[in-house]
Design an enzyme around this catalytic site. Sequence first.
Site, PDB file in Angstrom:
ATOM      1  N   ASP A   1       0.817  -1.220   0.000  1.00  0.00           N
ATOM      2  CA  ASP A   1       0.000   0.000   0.000  1.00  0.00           C
ATOM      3  C   ASP A   1       0.855   1.276   0.000  1.00  0.00           C
ATOM      4  O   ASP A   1       0.501   2.255  -0.643  1.00  0.00           O
ATOM      5  CB  ASP A   1      -0.919   0.029   1.231  1.00  0.00           C
ATOM      6  CG  ASP A   1      -1.995  -1.031   1.147  1.00  0.00           C
ATOM      7  OD1 ASP A   1      -2.212  -1.565   0.047  1.00  0.00           O
ATOM      8  OD2 ASP A   1      -2.615  -1.327   2.182  1.00  0.00           O
TER       9      ASP A   1
HETATM   10  P1  NAP Z   1       0.753  -4.016   3.083  1.00  0.00           P
HETATM   11  O1  NAP Z   1       0.069  -3.075   2.181  1.00  0.00           O
HETATM   12  O2  NAP Z   1      -0.049  -4.686   4.139  1.00  0.00           O
HETATM   13  O3  NAP Z   1       1.458  -5.125   2.189  1.00  0.00           O
HETATM   14  C1  NAP Z   1       2.329  -6.063   2.755  1.00  0.00           C
HETATM   15  C2  NAP Z   1       2.752  -6.995   1.673  1.00  0.00           C
HETATM   16  O4  NAP Z   1       3.705  -7.879   2.241  1.00  0.00           O
HETATM   17  C3  NAP Z   1       1.615  -7.835   1.154  1.00  0.00           C
HETATM   18  O5  NAP Z   1       1.223  -7.402  -0.129  1.00  0.00           O
HETATM   19  C4  NAP Z   1       2.176  -9.261   1.155  1.00  0.00           C
HETATM   20  O6  NAP Z   1       2.062  -9.779  -0.169  1.00  0.00           O
HETATM   21  C5  NAP Z   1       3.647  -9.060   1.507  1.00  0.00           C
HETATM   22  N1  NAP Z   1       4.162 -10.144   2.355  1.00  0.00           N
HETATM   23  C6  NAP Z   1       3.568 -10.743   3.403  1.00  0.00           C
HETATM   24  N2  NAP Z   1       4.364 -11.696   3.895  1.00  0.00           N
HETATM   25  C7  NAP Z   1       5.489 -11.709   3.137  1.00  0.00           C
HETATM   26  C8  NAP Z   1       6.686 -12.468   3.166  1.00  0.00           C
HETATM   27  N3  NAP Z   1       6.902 -13.444   4.062  1.00  0.00           N
HETATM   28  N4  NAP Z   1       7.642 -12.204   2.235  1.00  0.00           N
HETATM   29  C9  NAP Z   1       7.447 -11.235   1.315  1.00  0.00           C
HETATM   30  N5  NAP Z   1       6.335 -10.479   1.255  1.00  0.00           N
HETATM   31  C10 NAP Z   1       5.367 -10.715   2.152  1.00  0.00           C
HETATM   32  O7  NAP Z   1       1.982  -3.351   3.847  1.00  0.00           O
HETATM   33  P2  NAP Z   1       2.563  -1.887   3.851  1.00  0.00           P
HETATM   34  O8  NAP Z   1       2.919  -1.446   2.472  1.00  0.00           O
HETATM   35  O9  NAP Z   1       3.601  -1.919   4.922  1.00  0.00           O
HETATM   36  O10 NAP Z   1       1.340  -0.987   4.298  1.00  0.00           O
HETATM   37  C11 NAP Z   1       0.815  -1.014   5.616  1.00  0.00           C
HETATM   38  C12 NAP Z   1      -0.696  -1.021   5.587  1.00  0.00           C
HETATM   39  O11 NAP Z   1      -1.192  -1.175   6.934  1.00  0.00           O
HETATM   40  C13 NAP Z   1      -1.262   0.280   5.022  1.00  0.00           C
HETATM   41  O12 NAP Z   1      -2.451   0.031   4.337  1.00  0.00           O
HETATM   42  C14 NAP Z   1      -1.562   1.048   6.304  1.00  0.00           C
HETATM   43  O13 NAP Z   1      -2.539   2.051   6.136  1.00  0.00           O
HETATM   44  C15 NAP Z   1      -2.050  -0.071   7.220  1.00  0.00           C
HETATM   45  N6  NAP Z   1      -1.964   0.351   8.620  1.00  0.00           N
HETATM   46  C16 NAP Z   1      -0.755   0.549   9.203  1.00  0.00           C
HETATM   47  C17 NAP Z   1      -0.684   1.055  10.495  1.00  0.00           C
HETATM   48  C18 NAP Z   1       0.619   1.363  11.158  1.00  0.00           C
HETATM   49  O14 NAP Z   1       0.600   1.979  12.218  1.00  0.00           O
HETATM   50  N7  NAP Z   1       1.753   0.966  10.605  1.00  0.00           N
HETATM   51  C19 NAP Z   1      -1.850   1.305  11.197  1.00  0.00           C
HETATM   52  C20 NAP Z   1      -3.069   1.070  10.570  1.00  0.00           C
HETATM   53  C21 NAP Z   1      -3.113   0.586   9.278  1.00  0.00           C
HETATM   54  P3  NAP Z   1       1.981 -11.378  -0.386  1.00  0.00           P
HETATM   55  O15 NAP Z   1       0.841 -11.853   0.450  1.00  0.00           O
HETATM   56  O16 NAP Z   1       1.772 -11.520  -1.854  1.00  0.00           O
HETATM   57  O17 NAP Z   1       3.294 -11.915   0.058  1.00  0.00           O
END
Ligand code: NAP
Length: 470
Positions: A394
């Site tokens: 994301d």
């Molecule tokens: P993300 O959008 O959740 O994407 C994480 C990616 O990691 C997934 O597409 C997944 O794809 C991949 N993944 C999972 N396990 C893996 C592994 N073992 N090896 C390689 N890839 C792997 O993560 P992000 O870009 O960090 O974004 C964070 C999200 O969380 C945002 O939407 C944000 O708004 C939300 N959020 C964060 C917080 C905070 O405080 N950090 C709070 C609320 C909401 P595959 O399944 O294809 O592997």
Amino acid sequence: MREQIIDLAYLASSVLFILCLRGLSSPEQGKRGVFLGELGMLIAVVATLVKTEVVRYDFIVAGLLIGSTIGIAISARLPMTKMPERIAFSHAFGGLATSLVGIAEYLKMHELVLGGAAPDRLTLGALGFEVFLGALTFTGSIMAFGKLQGVITGAPVTWKAQNVMNVGAFFGALLLIAYLVAVPASPLWMFFVVCATGLALGILAVLPIGGADMPVVISLLNSYAGLAACATGFALKSNILIISGALDGSSGFLLSMMMSKAMNRSFTNVLFGAFGTGDSGGQASAKGPAKGYNEATIEDAAAVLQASQSVIVIPGYGMAVSQAQHAVRDLAAALEKRGCEVKYAIHPVAGRMPGHMNVLLAEANVPYDALFDLDMINDDFVRADAVLVVGANDVVNPAAKTDTKSPIYGMPVFNVDQSRSVIVLKRSMNTGFSGVENELFFAPNTMMVLGDAKKTILAFCAQLREGGAH
Ligand code: NAP
């Protein structure tokens, strides 16, 4: 004399709590902040234990032993990716403890009032808030835990007039508390209706919120637990509880606001917007990959890194899942040895909790000065030779900038799409946490290396070793 020393100890604890919060606002000072907070808590607990009101220690010692044993056993085996669940679980018991203390105090006071004593209305009001917010925190946190753990569906559960019903129940409970303050000799069942409304509201308020928004909800529930503790302070006439509860309440609330802002969502949208379906968990996406993408071999991607003079690493939730932080550090060291400049781009909501990536990279001893915030690094992508996306999705989705219909439109994201070559490490073509497809993965200059991030990076390191020095 004893009371004055205790008050001084509480003052010292309060100062330490404030310094703790200050320390937690930067990765360099984070560890020191945690230590100061622990010290403040130790001083506050010891000061409370030597109070003359404490007449026996057997129950306290038993509780301390049982609680510490369970806490240590849970935390020792817990992976970092489960930290939001762990925090939700702890808040649940904080809320429950506050409620039980409030119920005991209310029952005592009610009996005195029925016996003819003059009611202390401030204390009655504080007890009403304490029990209501404590009960709400208890069930709300259990629900948040269940959603994150997958025990309860991560998808928003909604029905007609749900928000009106929840807001109505909230204000209904407040009115009932006001009535209990105005008429202190009211029948006891009224007070228990307040408790029951708090318990029910915790469940009902979290049901319509999607799994993706749970970290914001957990932070908000943290703030409720703080407010409940603050109300307990008023009821028990304890300054330290008032101060620490207020600090907890306000910092939790501010953190929730900051998280919402970093996702470019309004607070009301998070609480009432029924957004976010939860993690794909590696399962096939409903939409599936519709377009073609460049799947690269380890050798091809390693060759791009090998030829680069500047690389930006973007860690995301997938790095946490695969625990790839040490391998990432080793890869960066191998690249730097070859004269390549390596920077880390840290998004404020990458991962599942604030500071998630900072904590993991600090654990792997990545120097703080190699980490760059979104604003500091976003102009560098156009100049970087290669960008390595390690399990982020994301936070690198260009739809947030270009697609006004996208649910993540407006969320600040890295300008990865401006880079010359992009290497994305993830297991499949599934969507990220928000459930939105990512055009970056289908761009002509993007190489997808599918597989567990840690294994892929270790394979890159091996390739670089085999490739030798420039
Ligand atoms: P993300 O959008 O959740 O994407 C994480 C990616 O990691 C997934 O597409 C997944 O794809 C991949 N993944 C999972 N396990 C893996 C592994 N073992 N090896 C390689 N890839 C792997 O993560 P992000 O870009 O960090 O974004 C964070 C999200 O969380 C945002 O939407 C944000 O708004 C939300 N959020 C964060 C917080 C905070 O405080 N950090 C709070 C609320 C909401 P595959 O399944 O294809 O592997």
